[in-house]
Design a protein around this motif. Structure first.
Motif, PDB file in Angstrom:
ATOM      1  N   ALA A   1       0.832  -1.203   0.000  1.00 43.27           N
ATOM      2  CA  ALA A   1       0.000   0.000   0.000  1.00 43.27           C
ATOM      3  C   ALA A   1       0.868   1.255   0.000  1.00 43.27           C
ATOM      4  O   ALA A   1       0.573   2.224  -0.707  1.00 43.27           O
ATOM      5  CB  ALA A   1      -0.940  -0.003   1.194  1.00 43.27           C
ATOM      6  N   GLU A   2       1.967   1.217   0.771  1.00 41.90           N
ATOM      7  CA  GLU A   2       2.873   2.361   0.776  1.00 41.90           C
ATOM      8  C   GLU A   2       3.520   2.539  -0.599  1.00 41.90           C
ATOM      9  O   GLU A   2       3.661   3.651  -1.080  1.00 41.90           O
ATOM     10  CB  GLU A   2       3.950   2.197   1.847  1.00 41.90           C
ATOM     11  N   GLU A   3       3.901   1.429  -1.224  1.00 41.17           N
ATOM     12  CA  GLU A   3       4.492   1.509  -2.563  1.00 41.17           C
ATOM     13  C   GLU A   3       3.526   2.142  -3.560  1.00 41.17           C
ATOM     14  O   GLU A   3       3.931   2.879  -4.451  1.00 41.17           O
ATOM     15  CB  GLU A   3       4.883   0.113  -3.066  1.00 41.17           C
ATOM     16  N   LEU A   4       2.253   1.843  -3.405  1.00 43.06           N
ATOM     17  CA  LEU A   4       1.228   2.381  -4.301  1.00 43.06           C
ATOM     18  C   LEU A   4       0.752   3.766  -3.857  1.00 43.06           C
ATOM     19  O   LEU A   4      -0.088   4.365  -4.527  1.00 43.06           O
ATOM     20  CB  LEU A   4       0.031   1.427  -4.366  1.00 43.06           C
ATOM     21  N   ALA A   5       1.290   4.237  -2.735  1.00 40.98           N
ATOM     22  CA  ALA A   5       0.924   5.538  -2.172  1.00 40.98           C
ATOM     23  C   ALA A   5      -0.572   5.617  -1.867  1.00 40.98           C
ATOM     24  O   ALA A   5      -1.236   6.597  -2.178  1.00 40.98           O
ATOM     25  CB  ALA A   5       1.354   6.670  -3.076  1.00 40.98           C
ATOM     26  N   ILE A   6      -1.075   4.555  -1.281  1.00 41.38           N
ATOM     27  CA  ILE A   6      -2.499   4.517  -0.907  1.00 41.38           C
ATOM     28  C   ILE A   6      -2.656   5.203   0.430  1.00 41.38           C
ATOM     29  O   ILE A   6      -1.937   5.009   1.330  1.00 41.38           O
ATOM     30  CB  ILE A   6      -3.023   3.071  -0.826  1.00 41.38           C
TER      31      ILE A   6
END
Length: 82
Positions: free
Chosen positions: A77-82
């Motif tokens: 989720a952090e990688e996807l900037a969610i």
């Protein structure tokens, strides 16, 4: 087991601590020990444990004994900037 000093703690009071724990787990790509989180945050062990339990219930952290790390879903989720 909860320390009697902490007892029942409302979510509104733990949210900043949960956020700090979550940010540490994402920023430092290694497992943390409960004791290390307590020392880093300067909070009672029982309060850190309550926050970790809440983050686990939300699927944001994984715990194996005393070792805690961000869950794969949280990292993604952090990688996807969610």
């Amino acid at each position: 087991m909860q320390d009697k000093r902490c007892g029942s703690v409302p979510s509104a009071q733990t949210q900043p601590i949960e956020q700090a724990i979550f940010n540490l787990l994402l920023a430092e790509d290694h497992p943390w020990q409960l004791e290390d989180l307590q020392r880093e945050l300067g909070r009672p062990a029982c309060l850190v444990l309550i926050c970790v339990e809440r983050l686990k219930a939300d699927g944001l952290v994984e715990q194996n004994g005393e070792t805690i790390r961000a869950s794969r879903a949280a990292i993604r989720a952090e990688e996807l900037a969610i």
